[in-house]
Design an enzyme around this catalytic site. Structure first.
Site, PDB file in Angstrom:
ATOM      1  N   SER A  14      43.634  36.934  41.324  1.00 49.26           N
ATOM      2  CA  SER A  14      42.294  37.143  41.872  1.00 49.26           C
ATOM      3  C   SER A  14      41.391  35.921  41.729  1.00 49.26           C
ATOM      4  O   SER A  14      40.469  35.737  42.522  1.00 49.26           O
ATOM      5  CB  SER A  14      41.630  38.347  41.205  1.00 49.26           C
ATOM      6  OG  SER A  14      41.539  38.158  39.799  1.00 49.26           O
ATOM      7  N   ASP A 162      31.361  43.595  38.382  1.00 51.55           N
ATOM      8  CA  ASP A 162      32.419  44.167  37.536  1.00 51.55           C
ATOM      9  C   ASP A 162      32.448  43.542  36.148  1.00 51.55           C
ATOM     10  O   ASP A 162      33.173  43.986  35.277  1.00 51.55           O
ATOM     11  CB  ASP A 162      33.791  44.067  38.205  1.00 51.55           C
ATOM     12  CG  ASP A 162      34.308  42.640  38.335  1.00 51.55           C
ATOM     13  OD1 ASP A 162      33.666  41.681  37.872  1.00 51.55           O
ATOM     14  OD2 ASP A 162      35.401  42.494  38.933  1.00 51.55           O
ATOM     15  N   HIS A 165      35.193  39.275  37.043  1.00 47.80           N
ATOM     16  CA  HIS A 165      35.538  38.230  38.001  1.00 47.80           C
ATOM     17  C   HIS A 165      34.381  37.255  38.220  1.00 47.80           C
ATOM     18  O   HIS A 165      33.221  37.664  38.235  1.00 47.80           O
ATOM     19  CB  HIS A 165      35.977  38.849  39.329  1.00 47.80           C
ATOM     20  CG  HIS A 165      37.283  39.551  39.222  1.00 47.80           C
ATOM     21  ND1 HIS A 165      37.372  40.898  38.931  1.00 47.80           N
ATOM     22  CD2 HIS A 165      38.548  39.085  39.326  1.00 47.80           C
ATOM     23  CE1 HIS A 165      38.649  41.237  38.880  1.00 47.80           C
ATOM     24  NE2 HIS A 165      39.381  40.155  39.113  1.00 47.80           N
TER      25      HIS A 165
END
Length: 186
Positions: A14, A162, A165
Site C-alpha cells: 500500500s 485510518d 497510511h
C-alpha cells in the site's frame, strides 16, 4: 541522471500503491513528478497493491516485468510490513524477498530495497524480521534505504484518517528524502 528515458518500477504494498490517495499523490506519482524536473521523459510505473506480502510480489513479478515496454533502469521494492502483520514465518519472508531480488538481478535491474521501522504497537512482533532487508541487500548487491525519513512516522498530520497510511504530505517528504539516491542510482 544519465538516461534519456528512465523507467522506474515501483513494486510493493500500500505504501507504493498509494492507498487512499489520488494517483498523482501516490509515491510513484510524486516521484515521477520530481524526476521529470531534471528528465521530462522519466516514468515511474506503479506496481503496488495494497495488502501485498512478499509472496504476492514474487507471484506478480514475472507478469509485471513482461508487461513493460522497456527494461527498468531501477526497481524500488517496498514490501514486508504485511508479512509482519500476518505473521508470515520469518524464513518464508526472507526466502521470498530473496527470490524477488534474484529475479530482478537476473534481469539486470538494479534494486533500491526500502525498509520501514515498525511502529511501537508491533515492535515486539516485528523483532525477528528486522535486518532481513539489509542482509539480503548486502548479499545481492541491492541498495537499502528507509522508506520514511525521520520526522514522518508517528505524526498525526502525516497520516490518513485510518491513522496508519501516509497522506500526500508524508509521501512528499518520502520522495524528497529518497530522490537523491534514486537519481544517483539512475
Amino acid at each position: 541522471m544519465t538516461l534519456d528515458r528512465p523507467l522506474i518500477l515501483a513494486i510493493g504494498d500500500s505504501l507504493i500503491a498509494g492507498y487512499g490517495l489520488p494517483t498523482a499523490d501516490s509515491f510513484p506519482g510524486q516521484l515521477q513528478s520530481s524526476l521529470r524536473r531534471a528528465c521530462p521523459s522519466a516514468r515511474v510505473v506503479n506496481a503496488g497493491v495494497s495488502g501485498d506480502t512478499t509472496a504476492d510480489v514474487l507471484r506478480r513479478l514475472p507478469r509485471m516485468l513482461s508487461a513493460l515496454d522497456q527494461r527498468p533502469a531501477l526497481a524500488i521494492v517496498q514490501v514486508g510490513p504485511n508479512d509482519v502483520l500476518r505473521q508470515v514465518p520469518v524464513g518464508r519472508t526472507r526466502a521470498q524477498l530473496e527470490q524477488v531480488l534474484l529475479s530482478l538481478g537476473n534481469c539486470g535491474i538494479p534494486v533500491l530495497l526500502t525498509t520501514v521501522d515498525p511502529p511501537m504497537f508491533i515492535r515486539d512482533r516485528a523483532a525477528a524480521y528486522l535486518g532481513i532487508h539489509a542482509a539480503l541487500a548486502a548479499k545481492h548487491g541491492a541498495t537499502v534505504w528507509p522508506f520514511f525519513p525521520p520526522g514522518v512516522l508517528g505524526h498525526a498530520d502525516m497520516v490518513l484518517a485510518d491513522r496508519v497510511h501516509p497522506n500526500a504530505k508524508a509521501i512528499a517528504a518520502v520522495v524528497a528524502a529518497m530522490l537523491p539516491i534514486v537519481e544517483r542510482m539512475l
